[in-house]
Design a protein around this motif. Structure first.
Motif, PDB file in Angstrom:
ATOM      1  N   LEU A   1       0.811  -1.217   0.000  1.00  0.00           N
ATOM      2  CA  LEU A   1       0.000   0.000   0.000  1.00  0.00           C
ATOM      3  C   LEU A   1       0.847   1.272   0.000  1.00  0.00           C
ATOM      4  N   ASN A   2       2.174   1.118  -0.139  1.00  0.00           N
ATOM      5  CA  ASN A   2       3.113   2.238  -0.009  1.00  0.00           C
ATOM      6  C   ASN A   2       2.982   2.897   1.362  1.00  0.00           C
ATOM      7  N   CYS A   3       2.723   2.073   2.366  1.00  0.00           N
ATOM      8  CA  CYS A   3       2.533   2.549   3.740  1.00  0.00           C
ATOM      9  C   CYS A   3       3.518   1.886   4.698  1.00  0.00           C
ATOM     10  N   ALA A   4       4.716   1.563   4.202  1.00  0.00           N
ATOM     11  CA  ALA A   4       5.701   0.873   5.021  1.00  0.00           C
ATOM     12  C   ALA A   4       6.749   1.838   5.545  1.00  0.00           C
ATOM     13  N   ALA A   5       7.153   1.618   6.797  1.00  0.00           N
ATOM     14  CA  ALA A   5       8.291   2.350   7.348  1.00  0.00           C
ATOM     15  C   ALA A   5       9.565   1.848   6.670  1.00  0.00           C
ATOM     16  N   PRO A   6      10.588   2.693   6.540  1.00  0.00           N
ATOM     17  CA  PRO A   6      10.678   4.072   7.018  1.00  0.00           C
ATOM     18  C   PRO A   6      10.144   5.109   6.042  1.00  0.00           C
ATOM     19  N   ASP A   7       9.682   4.637   4.865  1.00  0.00           N
ATOM     20  CA  ASP A   7       9.242   5.595   3.850  1.00  0.00           C
ATOM     21  C   ASP A   7       8.100   6.467   4.350  1.00  0.00           C
ATOM     22  N   THR A   8       7.192   5.888   5.155  1.00  0.00           N
ATOM     23  CA  THR A   8       6.075   6.689   5.659  1.00  0.00           C
ATOM     24  C   THR A   8       6.584   7.887   6.445  1.00  0.00           C
ATOM     25  N   GLY A   9       7.452   7.640   7.412  1.00  0.00           N
ATOM     26  CA  GLY A   9       7.994   8.733   8.212  1.00  0.00           C
ATOM     27  C   GLY A   9       8.813   9.701   7.389  1.00  0.00           C
ATOM     28  N   ASN A  10       9.564   9.176   6.422  1.00  0.00           N
ATOM     29  CA  ASN A  10      10.380  10.048   5.590  1.00  0.00           C
ATOM     30  C   ASN A  10       9.523  10.923   4.679  1.00  0.00           C
ATOM     31  N   MET A  11       8.433  10.353   4.172  1.00  0.00           N
ATOM     32  CA  MET A  11       7.528  11.150   3.338  1.00  0.00           C
ATOM     33  C   MET A  11       6.838  12.227   4.172  1.00  0.00           C
ATOM     34  N   GLU A  12       6.429  11.872   5.383  1.00  0.00           N
ATOM     35  CA  GLU A  12       5.827  12.867   6.270  1.00  0.00           C
ATOM     36  C   GLU A  12       6.815  13.989   6.576  1.00  0.00           C
ATOM     37  N   LEU A  13       8.068  13.605   6.814  1.00  0.00           N
ATOM     38  CA  LEU A  13       9.109  14.583   7.112  1.00  0.00           C
ATOM     39  C   LEU A  13       9.312  15.540   5.940  1.00  0.00           C
ATOM     40  N   LEU A  14       9.404  14.989   4.725  1.00  0.00           N
ATOM     41  CA  LEU A  14       9.609  15.834   3.548  1.00  0.00           C
ATOM     42  C   LEU A  14       8.390  16.710   3.268  1.00  0.00           C
ATOM     43  N   ALA A  15       7.202  16.147   3.488  1.00  0.00           N
ATOM     44  CA  ALA A  15       5.978  16.916   3.247  1.00  0.00           C
ATOM     45  C   ALA A  15       5.874  18.098   4.196  1.00  0.00           C
ATOM     46  N   GLU A  16       6.325  17.919   5.444  1.00  0.00           N
ATOM     47  CA  GLU A  16       6.169  18.972   6.444  1.00  0.00           C
ATOM     48  C   GLU A  16       7.354  19.923   6.500  1.00  0.00           C
ATOM     49  N   PHE A  17       8.552  19.394   6.333  1.00  0.00           N
ATOM     50  CA  PHE A  17       9.745  20.217   6.557  1.00  0.00           C
ATOM     51  C   PHE A  17      10.604  20.431   5.308  1.00  0.00           C
ATOM     52  N   GLY A  18      10.380  19.657   4.262  1.00  0.00           N
ATOM     53  CA  GLY A  18      11.213  19.766   3.073  1.00  0.00           C
ATOM     54  C   GLY A  18      10.921  21.018   2.276  1.00  0.00           C
ATOM     55  N   SER A  19      11.929  21.484   1.549  1.00  0.00           N
ATOM     56  CA  SER A  19      11.746  22.623   0.655  1.00  0.00           C
ATOM     57  C   SER A  19      10.975  22.170  -0.579  1.00  0.00           C
ATOM     58  N   ALA A  20      10.525  23.122  -1.375  1.00  0.00           N
ATOM     59  CA  ALA A  20       9.807  22.775  -2.605  1.00  0.00           C
ATOM     60  C   ALA A  20      10.683  21.916  -3.517  1.00  0.00           C
ATOM     61  N   ALA A  21      11.958  22.268  -3.611  1.00  0.00           N
ATOM     62  CA  ALA A  21      12.874  21.498  -4.461  1.00  0.00           C
ATOM     63  C   ALA A  21      13.073  20.087  -3.911  1.00  0.00           C
ATOM     64  N   GLN A  22      13.198  19.958  -2.580  1.00  0.00           N
ATOM     65  CA  GLN A  22      13.372  18.639  -1.973  1.00  0.00           C
ATOM     66  C   GLN A  22      12.130  17.774  -2.170  1.00  0.00           C
ATOM     67  N   ARG A  23      10.951  18.386  -2.052  1.00  0.00           N
ATOM     68  CA  ARG A  23       9.718  17.624  -2.259  1.00  0.00           C
ATOM     69  C   ARG A  23       9.600  17.179  -3.712  1.00  0.00           C
ATOM     70  N   ASP A  24       9.965  18.055  -4.610  1.00  0.00           N
ATOM     71  CA  ASP A  24       9.868  17.708  -6.024  1.00  0.00           C
ATOM     72  C   ASP A  24      10.839  16.587  -6.387  1.00  0.00           C
ATOM     73  N   ARG A  25      12.059  16.666  -5.838  1.00  0.00           N
ATOM     74  CA  ARG A  25      13.090  15.669  -6.210  1.00  0.00           C
ATOM     75  C   ARG A  25      12.888  14.329  -5.531  1.00  0.00           C
ATOM     76  N   TRP A  26      12.465  14.340  -4.253  1.00  0.00           N
ATOM     77  CA  TRP A  26      12.436  13.086  -3.513  1.00  0.00           C
ATOM     78  C   TRP A  26      11.047  12.643  -3.066  1.00  0.00           C
ATOM     79  N   LEU A  27      10.203  13.572  -2.675  1.00  0.00           N
ATOM     80  CA  LEU A  27       8.877  13.172  -2.193  1.00  0.00           C
ATOM     81  C   LEU A  27       8.024  12.600  -3.316  1.00  0.00           C
TER      82      LEU A  27
END
Length: 403
Positions: free
Chosen positions: A97-123
């Protein structure tokens, strides 16, 4: 709080239960066979990609993200019974379901704290399930239960940062599709204790990044996490714009990341315990010992009754915590988040242990999911902070009320 699930939760829960029955449970032995045939314990078997494609076609994708820009837009309370269901097959369902750790926490981290460029490149590729990520926080040379101990250095050098240190239990890093590491280290050892740390994004193929080995969990590769690696960072140089947030934000970002991660683990643990109880009951009804079914043995009936009580107690506490996180925020639910992290892993461990006992030799073998379930439940008494740290912190908060 209202104990009834809302209409959207009921609909998703029914859809997810059907997916588990029709696709995930039958895939469990196939997954084991493909892993064995690959000869590489860290390889991702083809069945995983097939399950992910099927889950996505059924609209069961990124359910964990409450921000509707990136995920399903579910509240914690809505997500809880869904995560519980994925816990019934923790080595397949969450990743499907694409709901596995650690990606879940990392995606939440990028969504909340990442820059626009970081979200575009990695999120974006993480949300699409095209790549995987790793979280590099724990270190072998320090007591990482105290995150301020972290010794890895992140040093500014012009328009770059240079990283030196060693990490282990870097969840996700053994997955061959892992492309990005989120690394926590010290940028200013002389700053206030909780402002010394920062987080930075390090592409896995950056020169100086050396994966020394994969760490097994009670002998298991811990597949849904993509394996846990021990990694050396030797003069690893990345652009300054790879810093997440600003210098000194690392500890606060880590705490924000771990709150949802802790409750997600506890949600899945409820499902793990439910799967174990189901197996225990089936075994008790089918197996005959000393002239009568195990279900007629008093001690086994006690196990079953006690298991149901413990599961229900833990579920109610997890649901209350989810509701509080939705209504008063993670900070307002801090006591309850710690409480579920203390109570839920040993609950699941106890229930799984009784199922193992009922199965005898089969219970510790590869012929049932019980051994892997027990290993994961026991590990979660350490992950995201050991029991003792949470108990000490919770006791301080409780004493404060009376001082």
């Amino acid at each position: 709080m209202d104990f009834a699930y809302d209409a959207r939760t009921v609909e998703l829960r029914d859809r997810l239960a059907a997916f588990l029955t029709e696709c995930v449970y039958p895939a469990e032995p196939v997954h084991a066979e493909q892993v064995a045939a690959a000869g590489d314990p860290w390889a991702r078997p083809p069945i995983t990609a097939e399950l992910k494609a099927e889950a996505r076609s059924r609209g069961l994708w990124n359910l964990f993200l409450p921000d509707s820009r990136y995920g399903a837009g579910l509240t914690n309370l809505q997500y809880a019974p869904l995560a519980e269901l994925t816990g019934r097959s923790p080595h397949l369902a969450p990743e499907a379901l694409n709901c596995a750790a650690p990606d879940t926490g990392n995606m939440e981290l990028l969504a909340e704290f990442g820059s626009a460029a970081q979200r575009d490149r990695w999120l974006k590729p993480l949300l699409a399930g095209e790549i995987r990520s790793a979280f590099c926080m724990t270190e072998p040379e320090v007591a990482s239960s105290d995150a301020t101990n972290i010794a890895t250095r992140i040093t500014r050098d012009g328009d770059t940062f240079v990283i030196n240190g060693r990490k282990w239990w870097s969840s996700g890093a053994m997955d061959p599709r892992c492309e990005i590491l989120i690394v926590m280290g010290k940028t200013d050892p002389g700053a206030e204790r909780h402002r010394q740390q920062s987080m930075i994004l390090v592409p896995r193929d950056t020169p100086g990044v050396t994966v020394r080995r994969g760490m097994t969990v009670f002998g298991y590769t811990d597949a849904p996490h993509g394996g846990h690696a021990e990694i050396d960072f030797s003069d690893v140089r990345v652009p300054a714009e790879n810093l997440v947030g600003t210098e000194g934000d690392g500890f606060a970002i880590a705490q924000a990341r771990l709150g949802p991660g802790r409750i997600h683990h506890c949600m899945r643990l409820i499902g793990m315990a439910e799967r174990a109880l189901e197996l225990l009951c089936r075994r008790a009804l089918d197996r005959v010992a000393f002239g009568r079914p195990l279900a007629e043995q008093g001690v086994v009936r006690e196990w079953i009754a006690e298991s149901r009580v413990r599961i229900e107690q833990a579920r109610l506490l997890v649901l209350k915590t989810a509701w509080l996180m939705d209504t008063v925020g993670n900070k307002g639910a801090h006591t309850e988040i710690q409480a579920i992290k203390i109570a839920t892993p040993p609950m699941a461990e106890w229930v799984i242990d009784k199922a193992v006992q009922a199965y005898g030799g089969a219970g510790v073998s590869q012929d049932t999911p019980l051994a892997a379930l027990w290993a994961q439940a026991r590990t979660l008494r350490l992950a995201d902070g050991p029991d003792e740290v949470h108990k000490a912190s919770l006791a301080k908060r409780e004493l404060r009320r009376w001082s």
